[in-house]
Scaffold this active site. Structure first.
Site, PDB file in Angstrom:
ATOM      1  N   ARG A  14      15.484 -10.530   2.589  1.00 61.49           N
ATOM      2  CA  ARG A  14      14.736  -9.709   3.546  1.00 61.49           C
ATOM      3  C   ARG A  14      14.709 -10.408   4.913  1.00 61.49           C
ATOM      4  O   ARG A  14      14.563  -9.766   5.958  1.00 61.49           O
ATOM      5  CB  ARG A  14      13.301  -9.441   3.066  1.00 61.49           C
ATOM      6  CG  ARG A  14      12.638  -8.326   3.889  1.00 61.49           C
ATOM      7  CD  ARG A  14      11.155  -8.156   3.582  1.00 61.49           C
ATOM      8  NE  ARG A  14      10.394  -9.308   3.988  1.00 61.49           N
ATOM      9  CZ  ARG A  14       9.464  -9.895   3.247  1.00 61.49           C
ATOM     10  NH1 ARG A  14       9.180  -9.453   2.046  1.00 61.49           N
ATOM     11  NH2 ARG A  14       8.811 -10.951   3.691  1.00 61.49           N
ATOM     12  N   TYR A  19      17.259  10.532  22.519  1.00 65.26           N
ATOM     13  CA  TYR A  19      17.373  10.969  21.119  1.00 65.26           C
ATOM     14  C   TYR A  19      16.010  11.473  20.598  1.00 65.26           C
ATOM     15  O   TYR A  19      14.977  10.813  20.804  1.00 65.26           O
ATOM     16  CB  TYR A  19      17.901   9.801  20.284  1.00 65.26           C
ATOM     17  CG  TYR A  19      17.813  10.040  18.806  1.00 65.26           C
ATOM     18  CD1 TYR A  19      18.457  11.128  18.225  1.00 65.26           C
ATOM     19  CD2 TYR A  19      17.074   9.204  17.987  1.00 65.26           C
ATOM     20  CE1 TYR A  19      18.362  11.366  16.866  1.00 65.26           C
ATOM     21  CE2 TYR A  19      16.978   9.433  16.632  1.00 65.26           C
ATOM     22  CZ  TYR A  19      17.620  10.518  16.084  1.00 65.26           C
ATOM     23  OH  TYR A  19      17.519  10.762  14.742  1.00 65.26           O
ATOM     24  N   ASP A  71      19.582   1.952  25.374  1.00 65.42           N
ATOM     25  CA  ASP A  71      20.219   2.426  24.147  1.00 65.42           C
ATOM     26  C   ASP A  71      21.676   2.719  24.494  1.00 65.42           C
ATOM     27  O   ASP A  71      21.981   3.660  25.235  1.00 65.42           O
ATOM     28  CB  ASP A  71      19.490   3.685  23.636  1.00 65.42           C
ATOM     29  CG  ASP A  71      20.008   4.136  22.281  1.00 65.42           C
ATOM     30  OD1 ASP A  71      21.202   3.918  22.005  1.00 65.42           O
ATOM     31  OD2 ASP A  71      19.236   4.731  21.518  1.00 65.42           O
TER      32      ASP A  71
HETATM   33  N1  PLP Z   1      19.914   6.341  19.487  1.00 71.95           N
HETATM   34  C1  PLP Z   1      20.734   7.376  19.715  1.00 71.95           C
HETATM   35  C2  PLP Z   1      21.322   7.564  21.079  1.00 71.95           C
HETATM   36  C3  PLP Z   1      21.039   8.275  18.688  1.00 71.95           C
HETATM   37  O1  PLP Z   1      21.867   9.313  18.939  1.00 71.95           O
HETATM   38  C4  PLP Z   1      20.452   8.095  17.408  1.00 71.95           C
HETATM   39  C5  PLP Z   1      20.740   9.031  16.301  1.00 71.95           C
HETATM   40  O2  PLP Z   1      21.327  10.078  16.480  1.00 71.95           O
HETATM   41  C6  PLP Z   1      19.592   7.008  17.216  1.00 71.95           C
HETATM   42  C7  PLP Z   1      19.351   6.139  18.268  1.00 71.95           C
HETATM   43  C8  PLP Z   1      18.955   6.758  15.885  1.00 71.95           C
HETATM   44  O3  PLP Z   1      19.872   6.153  15.023  1.00 71.95           O
HETATM   45  P1  PLP Z   1      19.860   6.283  13.426  1.00 71.95           P
HETATM   46  O4  PLP Z   1      20.163   7.697  13.091  1.00 71.95           O
HETATM   47  O5  PLP Z   1      20.890   5.299  13.002  1.00 71.95           O
HETATM   48  O6  PLP Z   1      18.482   5.905  12.990  1.00 71.95           O
END
Ligand code: PLP
Length: 402
Positions: free
Chosen positions: A57, A110, A182
């Site tokens: 973990r 997202y 991101d």
């Molecule tokens: N960030 C972006 C830009 C995404 O498009 C997504 C999912 O579509 C995520 C984060 C979340 O990722 P996960 O689906 O792997 O949890």
């Protein structure tokens, strides 16, 4: 030895790092690919004396190999891998925010990130503002005394709106905030947020990093090692480490990351140009198109290509969109993006469903918006599939009007 290999890796070009960084032939067997260390626990030589691993973990050698590769690509001192992208985003927030704090997020982001801020962070008395981060003035106006973090997504999911990272980084430095980007849509192959002043890079490795629709995963990478230590501590507390099998598959996927991103980008540009010419399409959003409103920023911020995601609006009502999506054959109707297969998504009812309709429409995610994650099939076949779907929709609408 570890230090020397990192130095050598830093001298390699990006494509070579994708193949070689973080991994070495197994010293006991010579196996070229690192093993999947499917183990919970590790023998300790004496109390307090171990080989760097105690319990999976906290850390696992296969996951460490993936972390070392990602850190080499992003040029950060280390990386921390998670079960999913949203686990990475939540660990980022839990590491840096406490009750009474405030976070600023891009307004187009997202949908799961919006839901996490609204449904979870709010319960812990952390407030969130969603602002147009493409406009630094709006970002500055949203900064409060209790603001600690700015989280941007560029290009944003799903409208592809860009944020000028350098402009927001100037503000984050001025107000002593942490800026996270991101980078799921472009990856380090096409965008290096840290070069533009970001403090933390966030990934859903589920998308291009893996690239094969085979795993879910996430990662956090900070240029300041004390932040990486915080992320590892939070991950251990929350129990959200990547599994060794997913890490191993992701390690294989990354090897072709630059090649895939190059081809995804070329295919996407060809499909975007085709969509622009179609009479049933109202608008096409792709940063590589000369008439994309932020094309100049895209040229400056991205490394020569713009990724595989396109968004477009169809003429007609919601039924037109549904009919169109239901008519494609090669493109798969699916939630994911960033993989070999071309995927088509209806953000309003799928990925961005958690966002209230009114707020969604304000930021450009209307019922008619379609997101296309352009895959690695021959672009001619993708275009042919879209073309036959448009023909079916046009025929149906003609019949209805007769
Ligand atoms: N960030 C972006 C830009 C995404 O498009 C997504 C999912 O579509 C995520 C984060 C979340 O990722 P996960 O689906 O792997 O949890």
């Amino acid at each position: 030895m570890a230090k020397q290999s990192i130095k050598f890796e830093n001298q390699q070009h990006f494509t070579s790092k994708c193949i070689h960084a973080g991994v070495q032939a197994d010293p006991t067997t010579g196996a070229l690919l690192p093993p999947i260390y499917q183990t919970t626990t590790y023998l300790q030589e004496a109390v307090g004396k171990d080989k760097g691993y105690t319990y999976s973990r906290s850390s696992n050698p296969t996951v460490s190999a993936l972390e070392n590769k990602l850190a080499a690509l992003e040029e950060t001192p280390s990386a921390t891998c998670f079960t999913t992208g949203i686990a990475a985003i939540s660990a980022f927030a839990f590491s840096l925010l406490k009750a009474g704090d405030h976070i600023i997020c891009s307004d187009v982001i997202y949908g799961g990130t919006v839901r996490f801020c609204k449904e979870i962070l709010q319960k812990f008395e952390v407030s969130a503002s969603f602002v147009d981060t493409s406009n630094p003035k709006e970002v500055e106006a949203a900064i409060q005394e209790n603001t600690k973090v700015i989280l941007i997504e560029t290009p944003a999911n799903p409208t592809l709106k860009l944020t000028d990272i350098s402009e927001v980084a100037k503000l984050s430095k001025k107000y002593n905030l942490t800026l996270a980007v991101d980078n799921t849509f472009l990856t380090a192959a096409l965008l290096k947020p840290i070069d533009f002043g970001a403090d933390v890079v966030i990934y859903s490795t589920t998308k291009y990093i893996d690239g094969h629709n085979a795993t879910v995963g996430g990662a956090l990478l900070a240029k300041d090692e004390s932040l990486n230590e915080k992320f590892r501590f939070t991950r251990n507390c929350l129990g959200s480490i990547q599994t060794p099998f997913e890490a191993w598959l992701t390690l294989q996927g990354i090897k072709t990351l630059p090649l895939r991103l190059k081809q995804h980008s070329e295919n996407a540009l060809a499909v975007a140009r085709y969509l622009q010419t179609h009479e049933l399409v109202k608008k096409v959003y792709y940063p590589g198109l000369e008439n994309f409103p932020q094309h100049e920023l895209a040229q400056r911020q991205h490394q020569g290509a713009h990724g595989g995601i396109i968004a477009f609006e169809l003429k007609g009502d919601i039924q037109t969109g549904i009919d169109f999506i239901n008519s494609v054959k090669l493109c798969a109707l699916a939630e994911n993006l960033g993989a070999i297969e071309t995927l088509i998504t209806h953000p309003a009812s799928m990925t961005h469903g958690p966002i209230p309709k009114e707020q969604r429409e304000q930021i450009g995610i209307g019922d008619g918006l379609v997101r296309l994650s352009v895959g690695l099939e021959d672009p001619f076949d993708i275009i042919q599939d879209l073309d036959q779907a448009f023909d079916l929709v046009a025929k149906k609408h003609k019949e209805l009007s007769e």
